[in-house]
Design a protein around this motif. Structure first.
Motif, short mmCIF file in Angstrom:
data_model
loop_
_atom_site.label_atom_id
_atom_site.label_comp_id
_atom_site.label_asym_id
_atom_site.label_seq_id
_atom_site.Cartn_x
_atom_site.Cartn_y
_atom_site.Cartn_z
N VAL A 90 0.84 -1.20 0.00
CA VAL A 90 0.00 0.00 0.00
C VAL A 90 0.87 1.25 0.00
N SER A 91 0.32 2.33 -0.47
CA SER A 91 0.88 3.64 -0.18
C SER A 91 0.41 4.01 1.23
N VAL A 92 1.28 4.58 2.03
CA VAL A 92 0.91 4.90 3.41
C VAL A 92 1.36 6.31 3.75
N ALA A 93 0.44 7.08 4.32
CA ALA A 93 0.73 8.43 4.78
C ALA A 93 0.38 8.53 6.26
N GLY A 94 1.26 9.13 7.03
CA GLY A 94 1.01 9.30 8.45
C GLY A 94 1.22 10.74 8.87
N HIS A 95 0.47 11.16 9.88
CA HIS A 95 0.60 12.51 10.43
C HIS A 95 1.12 12.42 11.86
N SER A 96 2.20 13.13 12.18
CA SER A 96 2.73 13.23 13.53
C SER A 96 3.12 11.84 14.06
N MET A 97 2.47 11.31 15.09
CA MET A 97 2.74 9.94 15.51
C MET A 97 2.51 8.96 14.37
N GLY A 98 1.50 9.22 13.55
CA GLY A 98 1.27 8.37 12.39
C GLY A 98 2.43 8.40 11.42
N ALA A 99 3.15 9.53 11.34
CA ALA A 99 4.33 9.61 10.49
C ALA A 99 5.45 8.73 11.02
N LEU A 100 5.62 8.70 12.34
CA LEU A 100 6.62 7.81 12.93
C LEU A 100 6.29 6.35 12.62
N ILE A 101 5.00 6.01 12.71
CA ILE A 101 4.58 4.63 12.42
C ILE A 101 4.82 4.31 10.94
N GLY A 121 6.14 15.14 10.77
CA GLY A 121 6.87 14.13 11.53
C GLY A 121 7.98 14.76 12.37
N VAL A 122 8.46 14.00 13.35
CA VAL A 122 9.56 14.46 14.19
C VAL A 122 10.80 13.61 13.92
N HIS A 123 11.96 14.22 14.12
CA HIS A 123 13.23 13.57 13.80
C HIS A 123 14.32 14.18 14.68
N ARG A 124 14.84 13.38 15.59
CA ARG A 124 15.97 13.81 16.43
C ARG A 124 15.69 15.18 17.08
N ARG A 125 14.76 15.20 18.02
CA ARG A 125 14.46 16.44 18.75
C ARG A 125 15.71 16.97 19.46
N SER A 126 15.72 18.26 19.72
CA SER A 126 16.77 18.83 20.55
C SER A 126 16.60 18.33 21.98
N PRO A 127 17.65 18.37 22.81
CA PRO A 127 17.51 17.94 24.20
C PRO A 127 16.38 18.67 24.93
N GLU A 128 16.24 19.96 24.66
CA GLU A 128 15.19 20.73 25.33
C GLU A 128 13.80 20.28 24.87
N ALA A 129 13.63 20.08 23.57
CA ALA A 129 12.34 19.63 23.06
C ALA A 129 12.02 18.23 23.55
N ARG A 183 3.34 8.44 24.98
CA ARG A 183 4.63 7.98 25.49
C ARG A 183 5.49 7.44 24.35
N ALA A 184 4.90 6.60 23.50
CA ALA A 184 5.64 6.06 22.37
C ALA A 184 6.08 7.17 21.41
N PHE A 185 5.23 8.18 21.24
CA PHE A 185 5.57 9.33 20.41
C PHE A 185 6.73 10.11 21.01
N ALA A 186 6.69 10.33 22.31
CA ALA A 186 7.74 11.09 22.98
C ALA A 186 9.09 10.40 22.89
N GLU A 187 9.07 9.08 22.94
CA GLU A 187 10.31 8.31 22.94
C GLU A 187 10.74 7.87 21.55
N GLY A 188 9.93 8.18 20.52
CA GLY A 188 10.12 7.56 19.22
C GLY A 188 10.91 8.32 18.18
N ASP A 189 11.35 9.54 18.48
CA ASP A 189 11.96 10.36 17.43
C ASP A 189 13.33 9.89 16.97
N THR A 190 13.99 9.03 17.76
CA THR A 190 15.32 8.55 17.38
C THR A 190 15.33 7.07 16.98
N ILE A 191 14.24 6.35 17.18
CA ILE A 191 14.27 4.89 17.02
C ILE A 191 14.60 4.49 15.58
#
Length: 264
Positions: A90-101, A121-129, A183-191
């Motif tokens: 399939v073609s798959v599009a995700g928004h925010s947490m859906g983008a990580l998935i 989507g998020v990618h390698r947040r800064s330490p503060e973020a 929680r998965a979203f918060a921890e998922g930007d580097t996985i």
């Protein structure tokens, strides 16, 4: 548009919104929302595709994942959804947490994905973020987080109608499903961040110019890592760009879905 329940191989229920005929397009929303968040795209894209929007686990009418799920568990869930649909890749599009998935799905299960689009989507947040989003995850888990903060970040002047609709979804989301997904979203930007170059299918990465969490810099970085990646920044918009600038986003998705784009 038709709503139905899909039963996965493990018996879990997944609620779908479906419309149109043609090549399958799977849409995965962000934390706190539901399949209806894709309403503008379902209406616009169903004239040339079979559009399938899902309620994420623990949201809407979809069963939650057991235990303390991390991002890879949500990715495995998405793979079971694609397999349960029985429609081939399939073609798959995700928004925010859906983008990580969606990103994880393209990396861990490439045979299931024809092309992938990552919206806000998020990618390698800064330490503060990262510290801020982890703190909010703890507040949500403790039942202490309100919705005014996210709404203020996601919307600007003139977005009141969309803001009110999103606020309703945030108030209605089951608390446990919301907490687990956030929680998965918060921890998922580097996985999957270091593995994005493994994506070989066409990739669209899109965000709003004024999205302070899913920044244009993140969007450019993700697209640059993928051989067939393309970055798009919608000027003047924030995190809910698929709803606040639906025509612009839909036009980019249509370009991404074309055979010419796929062969580029």
């Amino acid at each position: 548009m038709m709503s139905r329940i899909l039963r996965l191989s493990d018996g879990a229920a997944v609620r779908l919104l479906e419309a149109g005929q043609g090549a399958p397009l799977l849409l995965i929303h962000g934390v706190g929302l539901r399949a209806e968040a894709w309403a503008p795209q379902i209406a616009a894209l169903s004239d040339g595709a079979r559009v399938i929007a899902v309620d994420m686990p623990g949201h809407g009418e979809s069963d939650a994942l057991p235990g303390r799920p991390g991002l890879p568990d949500y990715v495995a869930w998405a793979a079971r959804v694609v397999e349960g649909l029985g429609l081939g890749p399939v073609s798959v599009a995700g928004h925010s947490m859906g983008a990580l998935i969606a990103c994880g799905l393209a990396i861990d299960h490439p045979a299931l994905v024809r092309r992938v689009a990552l919206l806000n989507g998020v990618h390698r947040r800064s330490p503060e973020a990262r510290a801020a989003v982890l703190a909010r995850a703890e507040e949500i888990a403790a039942g202490k987080a309100g919705i005014d903060g996210p709404l203020a970040r996601w919307f600007g002047p003139g977005d009141e109608a969309v803001r009110d609709r999103v606020a309703l979804w945030l108030r209605e989301v089951p608390p446990e499903g919301y907490a687990s997904a956030y929680r998965a979203f918060a921890e998922g930007d580097t996985i999957y961040a270091a593995r994005m170059a493994e994506i070989r299918c066409p990739l669209l990465v899109l965000t709003g110019e004024n999205d302070g969490n899913s920044t244009p810099a993140m969007t450019e970085a993700m697209a640059a890592m993928v051989p067939r990646g393309r970055a798009v920044v919608i000027e003047g918009h924030r995190h809910m760009v698929n709803q606040t600038a639906p025509d612009r986003v839909t036009a980019e998705l249509k370009r991404w879905l074309t055979p010419t784009e796929a062969a580029a």
